[in-house]
Design an enzyme around this catalytic site. Structure first.
Site, PDB file in Angstrom:
ATOM      1  N   HIS A   1       0.814  -1.222   0.000  1.00  0.00           N
ATOM      2  CA  HIS A   1       0.000   0.000   0.000  1.00  0.00           C
ATOM      3  C   HIS A   1       0.844   1.268   0.000  1.00  0.00           C
ATOM      4  O   HIS A   1       0.359   2.334   0.379  1.00  0.00           O
ATOM      5  CB  HIS A   1      -0.952  -0.009   1.196  1.00  0.00           C
ATOM      6  CG  HIS A   1      -1.995  -1.082   1.099  1.00  0.00           C
ATOM      7  ND1 HIS A   1      -2.675  -1.580   2.178  1.00  0.00           N
ATOM      8  CD2 HIS A   1      -2.457  -1.768   0.016  1.00  0.00           C
ATOM      9  CE1 HIS A   1      -3.522  -2.524   1.773  1.00  0.00           C
ATOM     10  NE2 HIS A   1      -3.401  -2.655   0.471  1.00  0.00           N
ATOM     11  N   CYS A  11       4.861  20.585  -6.365  1.00  0.00           N
ATOM     12  CA  CYS A  11       6.175  19.962  -6.558  1.00  0.00           C
ATOM     13  C   CYS A  11       7.260  21.037  -6.500  1.00  0.00           C
ATOM     14  O   CYS A  11       7.210  22.002  -7.268  1.00  0.00           O
ATOM     15  CB  CYS A  11       6.217  19.234  -7.898  1.00  0.00           C
ATOM     16  SG  CYS A  11       7.841  18.537  -8.247  1.00  0.00           S
ATOM     17  N   CYS A  63       9.047  21.009 -10.270  1.00  0.00           N
ATOM     18  CA  CYS A  63       8.406  21.475 -11.512  1.00  0.00           C
ATOM     19  C   CYS A  63       7.227  22.409 -11.253  1.00  0.00           C
ATOM     20  O   CYS A  63       6.665  22.967 -12.191  1.00  0.00           O
ATOM     21  CB  CYS A  63       7.952  20.270 -12.350  1.00  0.00           C
ATOM     22  SG  CYS A  63       6.567  19.383 -11.622  1.00  0.00           S
ATOM     23  N   SER A 110      -6.478  -7.445  10.092  1.00  0.00           N
ATOM     24  CA  SER A 110      -7.865  -7.887  10.191  1.00  0.00           C
ATOM     25  C   SER A 110      -8.276  -8.689   8.963  1.00  0.00           C
ATOM     26  O   SER A 110      -9.357  -9.260   8.937  1.00  0.00           O
ATOM     27  CB  SER A 110      -8.780  -6.667  10.326  1.00  0.00           C
ATOM     28  OG  SER A 110      -8.683  -5.872   9.154  1.00  0.00           O
TER      29      SER A 110
HETATM   30  P1  NAD Z   1      -6.515  -3.287  10.612  1.00  0.00           P
HETATM   31  O1  NAD Z   1      -6.428  -1.996  11.337  1.00  0.00           O
HETATM   32  O2  NAD Z   1      -7.692  -3.542   9.779  1.00  0.00           O
HETATM   33  O3  NAD Z   1      -6.400  -4.466  11.667  1.00  0.00           O
HETATM   34  C1  NAD Z   1      -5.386  -4.453  12.643  1.00  0.00           C
HETATM   35  C2  NAD Z   1      -5.305  -5.818  13.255  1.00  0.00           C
HETATM   36  O4  NAD Z   1      -4.201  -5.832  14.162  1.00  0.00           O
HETATM   37  C3  NAD Z   1      -6.546  -6.203  14.041  1.00  0.00           C
HETATM   38  O5  NAD Z   1      -6.929  -7.521  13.690  1.00  0.00           O
HETATM   39  C4  NAD Z   1      -6.071  -6.144  15.496  1.00  0.00           C
HETATM   40  O6  NAD Z   1      -6.726  -7.071  16.314  1.00  0.00           O
HETATM   41  C5  NAD Z   1      -4.609  -6.484  15.359  1.00  0.00           C
HETATM   42  N1  NAD Z   1      -3.754  -6.067  16.452  1.00  0.00           N
HETATM   43  C6  NAD Z   1      -3.824  -4.938  17.203  1.00  0.00           C
HETATM   44  N2  NAD Z   1      -2.829  -4.913  18.101  1.00  0.00           N
HETATM   45  C7  NAD Z   1      -2.105  -6.044  17.904  1.00  0.00           C
HETATM   46  C8  NAD Z   1      -0.947  -6.570  18.504  1.00  0.00           C
HETATM   47  N3  NAD Z   1      -0.314  -5.941  19.501  1.00  0.00           N
HETATM   48  N4  NAD Z   1      -0.480  -7.750  18.057  1.00  0.00           N
HETATM   49  C9  NAD Z   1      -1.099  -8.382  17.038  1.00  0.00           C
HETATM   50  N5  NAD Z   1      -2.205  -7.942  16.445  1.00  0.00           N
HETATM   51  C10 NAD Z   1      -2.694  -6.764  16.868  1.00  0.00           C
HETATM   52  O7  NAD Z   1      -5.153  -3.425   9.797  1.00  0.00           O
HETATM   53  P2  NAD Z   1      -4.861  -4.018   8.347  1.00  0.00           P
HETATM   54  O8  NAD Z   1      -5.493  -5.357   8.217  1.00  0.00           O
HETATM   55  O9  NAD Z   1      -3.407  -3.847   8.148  1.00  0.00           O
HETATM   56  O10 NAD Z   1      -5.632  -3.065   7.343  1.00  0.00           O
HETATM   57  C11 NAD Z   1      -5.630  -1.687   7.516  1.00  0.00           C
HETATM   58  C12 NAD Z   1      -5.085  -0.871   6.366  1.00  0.00           C
HETATM   59  O11 NAD Z   1      -4.700   0.378   6.913  1.00  0.00           O
HETATM   60  C13 NAD Z   1      -3.861  -1.425   5.735  1.00  0.00           C
HETATM   61  O12 NAD Z   1      -4.067  -1.394   4.387  1.00  0.00           O
HETATM   62  C14 NAD Z   1      -2.732  -0.462   6.096  1.00  0.00           C
HETATM   63  O13 NAD Z   1      -2.136   0.064   4.933  1.00  0.00           O
HETATM   64  C15 NAD Z   1      -3.376   0.711   6.751  1.00  0.00           C
HETATM   65  N6  NAD Z   1      -2.789   1.062   8.054  1.00  0.00           N
HETATM   66  C16 NAD Z   1      -1.440   1.152   8.180  1.00  0.00           C
HETATM   67  C17 NAD Z   1      -0.879   1.476   9.388  1.00  0.00           C
HETATM   68  C18 NAD Z   1       0.632   1.548   9.478  1.00  0.00           C
HETATM   69  O14 NAD Z   1       1.291   1.802   8.478  1.00  0.00           O
HETATM   70  N7  NAD Z   1       1.215   1.301  10.674  1.00  0.00           N
HETATM   71  C19 NAD Z   1      -1.684   1.696  10.502  1.00  0.00           C
HETATM   72  C20 NAD Z   1      -3.080   1.620  10.339  1.00  0.00           C
HETATM   73  C21 NAD Z   1      -3.613   1.286   9.114  1.00  0.00           C
END
Ligand code: NAD
Length: 226
Positions: free
Chosen positions: A104, A133, A136, A174
């Site tokens: 992503h 930018c 440019c 998730s």
């Molecule tokens: P999500 O937010 O949908 O799900 C997060 C998951 O992590 C949940 O199932 C939750 O139970 C679990 N979780 C929380 N704390 C935890 C821990 N300590 N140990 C293990 N599991 C834990 O995240 P997703 O499925 O990655 O989808 C969300 C989208 O949002 C992604 O596409 C991502 O790009 C983006 N996102 C990125 C960040 C980041 O870059 N750190 C943060 C939030 C969301």
């Protein structure tokens, strides 16, 4: 560690203090005035570019910059396990991993409308308005991340990697975001053992899994076989 691949999501960075979108832990809604599904939609970026950039630079980026890698990032790096991540943070690289596929995108980079890739630092002085930018003059720039509603170009590469895995370690996701979640279904389809490390793992897709583990960053927690 040949054949082992990791697929990570927001939960791996939660113990580092970065909010998640769903499930266990601090959510982006707790630190942002706008729902994450709305904020990270291409529609919002296009319709409210100045507000988007204001929140991006004052809320989101500082949260990423405050965070440091936790033991889960470090364990994957120490074992040189290739990582396919949905995350836009840079904690996996900061832990020492060289092989990280950002499905992503990456919040440290920005795209100019002309297609050039710039560091975030290059546009930071535009604080409060959508940046143009500095090379440019075209604008507005956008973060080099995939927004809801946009295609995910890296997914073919990710599916190829997961198809070759003997074991897929899935950490902190998730599995609600498509097509990224296909990485897990692909690995299972091609016979990989799938191990889930997630704070809420028992509430979702247990039939998919070989092994259920606890929270990321807490290596000494008990292990539960499925
Ligand atoms: P999500 O937010 O949908 O799900 C997060 C998951 O992590 C949940 O199932 C939750 O139970 C679990 N979780 C929380 N704390 C935890 C821990 N300590 N140990 C293990 N599991 C834990 O995240 P997703 O499925 O990655 O989808 C969300 C989208 O949002 C992604 O596409 C991502 O790009 C983006 N996102 C990125 C960040 C980041 O870059 N750190 C943060 C939030 C969301």
């Amino acid at each position: 560690m040949d054949g082992i691949v990791a697929f990570t999501g927001a939960g791996i960075s939660a113990p580092s203090g970065i909010p998640v979108f769903r499930g266990h832990g601090v959510r982006w809604e707790d630190v942002m005035p706008i729902e994450s599904d709305e904020f990270f939609s291409i529609r919002f970026l296009r319709s409210e570019p100045d507000l988007f950039w204001e929140l991006y630079l004052t809320r989101l980026i500082p949260a990423l910059e405050r965070a440091e890698p936790n033991p889960a990032h470090r364990a994957l790096a120490a074992h040189a396990i290739p990582v396919i991540t949905q995350n836009i943070d840079w904690l996996q690289e900061a832990a020492g991993s060289n092989d990280v596929l950002h499905l992503h995108g990456h919040a440290g980079w920005v795209l100019c409308p002309a297609g050039d890739r710039l560091s975030l630092e290059a546009v930071r002085k535009w604080h409060g308005a959508a940046p143009r930018c500095p090379q440019c003059g075209a604008g507005p720039c956008r973060p080099d991340v995939v927004f809801f509603g946009e295609p995910v170009h890296g997914v073919v590469d990710a599916l190829e990697r997961s198809a070759e895995a003997t074991d897929l370690i899935v950490v902190g996701t998730s599995l609600r975001v498509a097509p990224a979640n296909q990485v897990v279904f692909q690995a299972q389809h091609t016979g990989a053992r799938v191990h889930l490390v997630d704070a809420d793992c028992e509430t979702r897709v247990p039939e998919l899994l070989t092994t259920l583990l606890g929270e990321a960053g807490e290596a000494s927690r008990g292990r539960r076989e499925h």
